[in-house]
Design a protein around this motif. Structure first.
Motif: not given
Length: 147
Positions: A16-19, A24-26, A85-88, A99-102
């Motif tokens: 949650n902190d990362l998002v 833009g982090a979803e 969007a981007f997916l890392f 995995t993070v979606r922005i």
């Protein structure tokens, strides 16, 4: 010196902190090396978590195959760029997969930095996964785990 136990709440808070930190982090999820969902940020329900686990396991496998075939060294991350969007997808040193979606209008460089930072500090929130025996003897798994 005592070490704190890894807890689902601690991992959820870290995700949650990362998002929250990056515009833009979803959402963010973490999988075990074998594709099991270990934790997720808010707004990731069970259905989305299961879908992401399957999707990311496939992306990770493709990335590992590309690293092996192209003799490119250890796989560090996979980035999927979509129209909106981007997916890392990044492997942590302890073997877990972040995995993070922005959103597409977010600053990709900021997210790349935050993903690298999280990966570097992952041992605080995640258990350590041992490599398969073939990896320690120079087998297939050794090439993708060494950095």
């Amino acid at each position: 010196m005592t070490h704190s136990a890894v807890t689902a709440d601690g991992l959820t808070d870290a995700l949650n902190d990362l998002v929250d930190r990056v515009h833009g982090a979803e959402f963010a999820v973490v999988l075990s090396p074998d594709g099991l969902l270990l934790g997720a940020s808010r707004d990731v329900d069970d259905e989305l978590g299961d879908q992401l686990a399957s999707l990311v396991a496939g992306l990770e496998s493709l990335g590992l195959a590309a690293a092996r075939v192209c003799v490119g060294g250890a796989l560090r991350q996979v980035v999927v760029q979509m129209a909106k969007a981007f997916l890392f997808v990044a492997t942590t040193r302890n073997g877990a997969i972040l995995t993070v979606r922005i959103s597409g209008d977010a600053e990709v460089g900021d997210m790349a930095y935050e993903v690298a930072l999280f990966v570097g500090q992952a041992e605080r929130h995640l258990p350590v996964y041992l490599e398969p025996a073939t990896a320690t003897s120079g087998g297939i798994g050794a090439a993708h785990r060494r950095s």
